[in-house]
Scaffold this active site. Sequence first.
Site, PDB file in Angstrom:
ATOM      1  CB  SER A  24      -0.875   0.000   1.261  1.00  0.00           C
ATOM      2  OG  SER A  24      -1.496   1.249   1.456  1.00  0.00           O
ATOM      3  CE1 TYR A  37      -4.124  -1.949   5.358  1.00  0.00           C
ATOM      4  CE2 TYR A  37      -2.984   0.109   4.900  1.00  0.00           C
ATOM      5  CZ  TYR A  37      -3.646  -1.010   4.450  1.00  0.00           C
ATOM      6  OH  TYR A  37      -3.826  -1.208   3.114  1.00  0.00           O
TER       7      TYR A  37
END
Length: 95
Positions: A24, A37
């Site tokens: 990401s 995350y």
Amino acid sequence: MELNNRLLVMMRQNNRGRIIFNSSVLGLVALPFRGAYNASKYAIEGFADTLRLELDDTHIEVSLIEPGPVESKFRQNSLLALKENIDMENSVHRD
């Protein structure tokens, strides 16, 4: 990592292969309140970069995909989990 360890044996025997990681943009830039995350994506980035260096003398390629925002229920589900697990009224981040 376990899957990579198992597949690398076959890729080395075949003298070719490609490993693809999905990370990401949050593996490059951290945002507040996304610590777990962010950390997981930074870990994928580090693992992919290290593996790429370790396999440099082979025909095994390592690719890393770093997509930006995608349409999913991730935020919706995160909000539900937040409300269930965090006492917002007493949070130091309330304001």
